[in-house]
Design an enzyme around this catalytic site. Structure first.
Site, PDB file in Angstrom:
ATOM      1  N   ASP A  38      -9.651   1.459  -4.013  1.00 35.82           N
ATOM      2  CA  ASP A  38      -8.767   1.435  -2.895  1.00 35.82           C
ATOM      3  C   ASP A  38      -7.848   2.485  -2.852  1.00 35.82           C
ATOM      4  O   ASP A  38      -8.372   3.543  -2.972  1.00 35.82           O
ATOM      5  CB  ASP A  38      -7.929   0.026  -3.025  1.00 35.82           C
ATOM      6  CG  ASP A  38      -7.451  -0.274  -1.540  1.00 35.82           C
ATOM      7  OD1 ASP A  38      -6.561   0.320  -1.096  1.00 35.82           O
ATOM      8  OD2 ASP A  38      -7.491  -1.509  -1.322  1.00 35.82           O
TER       9      ASP A  38
ATOM     10  N   GLU B 166       1.050  -1.018  -0.135  1.00 34.33           N
ATOM     11  CA  GLU B 166      -0.025  -0.023  -0.064  1.00 34.33           C
ATOM     12  C   GLU B 166       0.840   1.125   0.020  1.00 34.33           C
ATOM     13  O   GLU B 166       2.011   1.322  -0.096  1.00 34.33           O
ATOM     14  CB  GLU B 166      -1.138  -0.047   1.120  1.00 34.33           C
ATOM     15  CG  GLU B 166      -2.271  -0.246   1.025  1.00 34.33           C
ATOM     16  CD  GLU B 166      -3.217   0.674   0.550  1.00 34.33           C
ATOM     17  OE1 GLU B 166      -2.736   1.935  -0.143  1.00 34.33           O
ATOM     18  OE2 GLU B 166      -4.217   0.576   0.606  1.00 34.33           O
TER      19      GLU B 166
ATOM     20  N   ASN C  37     -10.164   4.709   2.359  1.00 35.52           N
ATOM     21  CA  ASN C  37      -8.950   4.658   1.501  1.00 35.52           C
ATOM     22  C   ASN C  37      -8.853   5.971   0.673  1.00 35.52           C
ATOM     23  O   ASN C  37      -9.788   6.413   0.357  1.00 35.52           O
ATOM     24  CB  ASN C  37      -8.973   3.457   0.517  1.00 35.52           C
ATOM     25  CG  ASN C  37      -8.205   2.229   1.115  1.00 35.52           C
ATOM     26  OD1 ASN C  37      -7.202   2.164   1.218  1.00 35.52           O
ATOM     27  ND2 ASN C  37      -9.167   1.321   1.278  1.00 35.52           N
TER      28      ASN C  37
END
Length: 302
Positions: free
Chosen positions: A198, A16, A150
């Site tokens: 996301d 991420e 997100n």
């Protein structure tokens, strides 16, 4: 589908927080607490910058302090000095939550403030929040009742914020007051019928890019919410993205292996796709007192 270049030999559990900053790419492997940098060669392992003893969602560079980071980590927001091996907690607002919580994604806005979301480990409905670290070091909860936040991502002047609630498959758009920096009433921007939005970023045309977890895709949306482009990826769970490289035209995407019973060879890889419209480097966190070694510790204010 043509396989895009793979950057580095690692396969991440939950890659991420990828950012292009100071001429290099950094990213996180959330649950291992690692802050990593892309290597020079495609067959080399990722370089570990530091590792925290707690989940590490995302970082922003600190303006005027090379090698220093503001991070969404553990149950709050901290300042990291990897060279000195020091982590200073600015605020840990999720310490006393009713369910176990961790920080997730985060980013600095064009005005130098840092925004970060929290979520429950078990993705408990409405348990998450969005926090803002102001330049004076004060941490404020600005939104709540989110399940898996997100982003966020901001337009060029910081007056529009995009925030995904991945569990609900939606991206909302918020006006941001230029004086108070408070978000206003949201409006629906995108609702996905397949996969979950996301990580996100914007490009210089004001379009929004989002990784689509579970679909193996990245989407680009125009400011009116219409779908402009779909990038197919050989990884089913793309999680974070940014636009980087020397010309800003490389779409850099992290992915995840977590939860997959039979991960493919590129699940968890970092991938690169060339695009036509560039983005800009990650905005830094700008402390009000740039000579300070870290923002003041405000952990007791929440």
């Amino acid at each position: 589908m043509t396989t895009p270049p793979v950057l580095g030999s690692d396969r991440l559990e939950l890659g991420e927080g990828i950012r292009w900053t100071d001429g290099r790419t950094v990213l996180t492997d959330i649950l291992t607490g690692r802050l990593l940098a892309l290597p020079d060669g495609p067959d080399e392992p990722l370089e570990q910058i530091t590792q925290l003893p707690c989940p590490l969602g995302a970082v922003a560079p600190v303006e005027g302090r090379p090698g220093h980071w503001i991070a969404a980590a553990g149950t709050g927001i901290c300042h990291i000095d990897p060279a000195g091996g020091r982590v200073d907690w600015i605020g840990r607002p999720e310490d006393d939550s009713r369910v176990p919580m961790r920080m997730n994604d985060g980013v600095a806005d064009p005005h130098g403030r840092f925004w970060a979301g929290s979520m429950a480990y078990e993705a408990t409905e409405n348990a998450g929040s969005l926090y803002r670290l102001d330049r004076d070091g004060h941490v404020t909860r600005v939104l709540q009742d989110i399940t898996i936040p997100n982003g966020p991502a901001f337009n060029a002047d910081g007056t529009v914020m995009y925030l995904a609630d991945s569990a609900r498959g939606v991206i909302r758009r918020y006006p941001v007051d230029p004086v108070t920096s408070d978000p206003g009433a949201p409006e629906p921007f995108v609702a996905l019928t397949s996969g979950s939005p996301d990580g996100m970023t914007t490009d210089i045309e004001g379009c929004l890019w989002t990784a689509v977890w579970g679909a193996g895709q990245v989407h680009r949306y125009r400011p009116d919410g219409s779908l402009d482009r779909v990038v197919e990826l050989p990884a089913g769970q793309p999680a974070g993205l940014c636009l980087g490289g020397p010309d800003g035209r490389t779409l850099l995407v992290t992915s995840a292996r977590i939860g997959l019973p039979d991960p493919g060879p590129l699940d968890g890889a970092v991938l690169a796709v060339r695009v036509d419209v560039p983005g800009t480097p990650a905005a830094p966190y700008r402390p009000a007192n740039s000579s300070a070694s870290a923002p003041p510790d405000r952990a007791d204010t929440l």
